[in-house]
Design an enzyme around this catalytic site. Structure first.
Site, PDB file in Angstrom:
ATOM      1  N   LYS A 278     -13.323  -4.618  11.568  1.00  0.00           N
ATOM      2  CA  LYS A 278     -14.124  -3.880  10.320  1.00  0.00           C
ATOM      3  C   LYS A 278     -15.729  -3.435  10.910  1.00  0.00           C
ATOM      4  O   LYS A 278     -15.777  -2.413  10.949  1.00  0.00           O
ATOM      5  CB  LYS A 278     -13.583  -4.137   9.204  1.00  0.00           C
ATOM      6  CG  LYS A 278     -12.712  -4.407   8.591  1.00  0.00           C
ATOM      7  CD  LYS A 278     -12.487  -5.521   7.073  1.00  0.00           C
ATOM      8  CE  LYS A 278     -10.966  -4.916   6.594  1.00  0.00           C
ATOM      9  NZ  LYS A 278     -10.974  -6.043   5.838  1.00  0.00           N
TER      10      LYS A 278
ATOM     11  N   ARG B 173      11.932  -0.743   7.266  1.00  0.00           N
ATOM     12  CA  ARG B 173      12.338  -0.908   8.786  1.00  0.00           C
ATOM     13  C   ARG B 173      13.688  -1.744   7.684  1.00  0.00           C
ATOM     14  O   ARG B 173      14.413  -2.551   8.034  1.00  0.00           O
ATOM     15  CB  ARG B 173      11.161  -2.856   8.375  1.00  0.00           C
ATOM     16  CG  ARG B 173      11.099  -2.398   9.629  1.00  0.00           C
ATOM     17  CD  ARG B 173       9.881  -3.782  10.062  1.00  0.00           C
ATOM     18  NE  ARG B 173       8.309  -3.549  10.265  1.00  0.00           N
ATOM     19  CZ  ARG B 173       7.170  -4.821  10.752  1.00  0.00           C
ATOM     20  NH1 ARG B 173       7.739  -5.602  10.256  1.00  0.00           N
ATOM     21  NH2 ARG B 173       6.369  -4.501  11.451  1.00  0.00           N
ATOM     22  N   ARG B 174      13.582  -2.396   6.308  1.00  0.00           N
ATOM     23  CA  ARG B 174      14.811  -2.124   5.442  1.00  0.00           C
ATOM     24  C   ARG B 174      15.244  -1.320   4.257  1.00  0.00           C
ATOM     25  O   ARG B 174      15.266  -1.466   3.001  1.00  0.00           O
ATOM     26  CB  ARG B 174      14.360  -3.967   5.149  1.00  0.00           C
ATOM     27  CG  ARG B 174      14.129  -5.099   5.701  1.00  0.00           C
ATOM     28  CD  ARG B 174      14.154  -6.337   4.830  1.00  0.00           C
ATOM     29  NE  ARG B 174      12.614  -5.756   3.770  1.00  0.00           N
ATOM     30  CZ  ARG B 174      11.026  -6.302   4.028  1.00  0.00           C
ATOM     31  NH1 ARG B 174      11.232  -7.071   5.879  1.00  0.00           N
ATOM     32  NH2 ARG B 174      10.315  -6.260   3.363  1.00  0.00           N
TER      33      ARG B 174
ATOM     34  N   GLY C  78     -11.205  -1.239   1.595  1.00  0.00           N
ATOM     35  CA  GLY C  78     -10.162  -0.817   0.585  1.00  0.00           C
ATOM     36  C   GLY C  78     -10.582   0.259   0.131  1.00  0.00           C
ATOM     37  O   GLY C  78     -10.576   1.558   0.580  1.00  0.00           O
TER      38      GLY C  78
ATOM     39  N   GLY D 184      -2.588 -15.491  -4.851  1.00  0.00           N
ATOM     40  CA  GLY D 184      -2.036 -14.130  -4.197  1.00  0.00           C
ATOM     41  C   GLY D 184      -3.499 -13.052  -3.125  1.00  0.00           C
ATOM     42  O   GLY D 184      -2.746 -12.322  -2.548  1.00  0.00           O
TER      43      GLY D 184
ATOM     44  N   GLU E 215     -10.276   6.079   6.202  1.00  0.00           N
ATOM     45  CA  GLU E 215     -11.212   5.565   4.587  1.00  0.00           C
ATOM     46  C   GLU E 215     -10.838   3.769   4.700  1.00  0.00           C
ATOM     47  O   GLU E 215     -11.773   3.281   4.162  1.00  0.00           O
ATOM     48  CB  GLU E 215     -11.424   5.985   3.251  1.00  0.00           C
ATOM     49  CG  GLU E 215     -12.445   5.476   2.781  1.00  0.00           C
ATOM     50  CD  GLU E 215     -14.259   6.414   3.225  1.00  0.00           C
ATOM     51  OE1 GLU E 215     -14.562   5.096   3.477  1.00  0.00           O
ATOM     52  OE2 GLU E 215     -13.913   7.042   3.602  1.00  0.00           O
TER      53      GLU E 215
ATOM     54  N   GLU F 154      -3.063 -15.674   2.296  1.00  0.00           N
ATOM     55  CA  GLU F 154      -2.026 -15.134   2.801  1.00  0.00           C
ATOM     56  C   GLU F 154      -1.001 -16.371   3.329  1.00  0.00           C
ATOM     57  O   GLU F 154      -1.989 -17.938   3.193  1.00  0.00           O
ATOM     58  CB  GLU F 154      -1.741 -13.945   4.345  1.00  0.00           C
ATOM     59  CG  GLU F 154      -2.074 -12.517   4.326  1.00  0.00           C
ATOM     60  CD  GLU F 154      -1.236 -12.016   3.916  1.00  0.00           C
ATOM     61  OE1 GLU F 154      -0.157 -12.110   3.645  1.00  0.00           O
ATOM     62  OE2 GLU F 154      -1.618 -10.375   3.262  1.00  0.00           O
TER      63      GLU F 154
ATOM     64  N   VAL G 123       1.121  -1.368   0.098  1.00  0.00           N
ATOM     65  CA  VAL G 123       0.433   0.363  -0.098  1.00  0.00           C
ATOM     66  C   VAL G 123       1.090   1.314  -0.359  1.00  0.00           C
ATOM     67  O   VAL G 123       0.884   1.647  -1.208  1.00  0.00           O
ATOM     68  CB  VAL G 123      -1.536  -0.118   1.308  1.00  0.00           C
ATOM     69  CG1 VAL G 123      -1.563   1.289   1.439  1.00  0.00           C
ATOM     70  CG2 VAL G 123      -1.639  -0.840   1.146  1.00  0.00           C
TER      71      VAL G 123
ATOM     72  N   GLY H 257      -5.798  -4.884  -1.825  1.00  0.00           N
ATOM     73  CA  GLY H 257      -4.701  -4.657  -2.440  1.00  0.00           C
ATOM     74  C   GLY H 257      -4.703  -3.006  -2.887  1.00  0.00           C
ATOM     75  O   GLY H 257      -4.498  -2.181  -1.955  1.00  0.00           O
TER      76      GLY H 257
END
Length: 430
Positions: free
Chosen positions: A207, A48-49, A136, A189, A131, A192, A17, A306
């Site tokens: 939610k 983080r990376r 999404g 995909g 929102e 998870e 995102v 997504g």
């Protein structure tokens, strides 16, 4: 007239995102500036990376010190898309303390600590917009919070998790079992590697808490939401649903009691008639059905997850918050004035579909009907099939409380003629 000094944005998280948020901010910079009335500038990105190459993001903007970024003092808006409870909660409160407004997609944090975050935003005269935390790209939070602010919302019924809807849709359309449909969702995909949050209803419950709080002007926390996953749904359940002219969806349901004195929020699989608009929601899409006094029935539909769809909702909030900053104002905060009690699942009334394995002999139906009558649960229809001394009995009830149904099932299990309770499923949407 457009202000030339840019509004500075700090981005916390640059995953699926976050990277889309950064991309849209860059590629649509002129349009965003025109809509806001001032340029927006990506002032820093906390990750983080730091060694990972992030296309379109200058290396000098990348940092691992998120706390220092939100403490800078020149940041106008912090966009939080890292998820989880900590460090997100501390970073958001720190952002408020240092003068920034916040746009978040963090459903888990908002469901658990939304009241405290709203209080912190109000204390520091800042905005908290979210929102993207529910459904999404679908505009839902703002219509409930603003467009329907003059109406009385009575019920919110929705499919708010794309992974589970994809799995159930596959089971319905192809006859696949749960594991087979889950494997396909994982390969594509949609699921998870660890799908627990989705298939056990945790994601949808968070939610539901957010939706119920906004719809009913009442604080509803994640712990207030009844949650039941969909891992036990079988091909046999879908066959029974089809016999009733229904399909099965994992639903988030938030509603006022008939007397208006309390509210409930719950997540569980349910049969819904094929004539209901939610029955036609396919694949990984989301849809939410809202019922209110004046507006009547409204339905919001679209991609519920997504990178790009979620980023669309984030950017919509970013534009609104930036406009507020330019005008020296804030948008609507928490509205919890109604403070209605949140009832438990035992007080929820709905219809039920119960499948029993029973002995195939005279008098069984009479015994079962007597148990239902003794517990005050009215039967709508009964269907019985038997062979070689064994039979299945399918009972569909009229509306009954969950507590009454629980007592009924407990008593049924004690009958010598009842071999077992094959399945119990609620029937919604009528």
């Amino acid at each position: 007239m457009m202000r030339t000094r840019p509004l500075k944005v700090a981005l916390l998280g640059c995953g699926v995102v976050g990277s889309e948020v950064a991309r849209i901010m860059t590629t649509h910079a002129d349009d965003l500036a025109a809509r806001i009335g001032a340029p927006v500038e990506l002032a820093g990105v906390a990750v983080r990376r730091p060694s990972k190459v992030r296309e379109g993001i200058p290396a000098e903007l990348v940092t691992t010190d998120a706390t220092a970024l939100v403490k800078r003092g020149d940041i106008d808006v912090v966009v939080e898309v890292i998820g989880g409870i900590e460090p997100a909660r501390s970073l958001i409160t720190t952002a408020f303390e240092h003068g920034a407004s916040v746009v978040s997609a963090n459903k888990a944090l908002l469901a658990q600590d939304g009241a405290a975050l709203h209080a912190a935003a109000e204390e520091h005269d800042a905005d908290l917009y979210y929102e993207a935390a529910v459904a999404g790209a679908i505009p839902l939070i703002r219509p409930l919070r603003e467009s329907l602010a003059g109406d009385k919302v009575n019920r919110v019924l929705g499919i708010v998790n794309g992974t589970t809807n994809f799995i159930l849709d596959k089971m319905d359309s192809t006859g696949a079992g749960y594991q087979e449909a889950l494997d396909e969702a994982t390969a594509l995909g949609y699921a998870e590697a660890d799908p627990t949050a989705d298939v056990e209803g945790f994601d949808a419950a968070a939610k539901a808490a957010i939706l119920a709080g906004i719809a009913f002007h009442t604080r509803v926390r994640l712990d207030d939401v009844y949650r039941e996953g969909m891992t036990e749904v079988t091909a046999s359940d879908f066959a029974s649903a089809k016999n009733m002219g229904c399909t099965i969806k994992l639903l988030a349901i938030c509603e006022r009691a008939e007397d208006g004195g309390s509210v409930t929020a719950r997540v569980h699989p349910a049969m819904i008639p094929l004539t209901h608009p939610l029955a036609s929601v396919r694949g990984a899409y989301n849809a939410v059905f809202v019922e209110s006094d004046a507006a009547g029935q409204l339905m919001f539909y679209g991609p519920g997850a997504g990178g790009a769809p979620t980023a669309s909702a984030v950017l919509g909030d970013l534009v609104a918050v930036c406009r507020n900053r330019l005008n020296g104002a804030t948008g609507p905060g928490e509205s919890a004035y109604a403070a209605l009690p949140v009832s438990g699942m035992g007080e929820v009334f709905t219809r039920y579909h119960i499948s029993l394995d029973v002995a195939d002999k005279p008098g069984v139906l009479a015994q079962v009907a007597t148990v239902f009558a003794e517990h005050g649960v009215s039967i709508d229809t009964v269907r019985q099939q038997g062979k070689d001394g064994e039979a299945s009995l399918v009972v569909v009830t009229h509306r009954a409380s969950d507590a009454a149904l629980g007592g009924t099932v407990e008593a049924l299990r004690k009958l010598d003629t009842v071999r077992g309770v094959a399945s119990i499923m609620r029937v919604e949407g009528e």
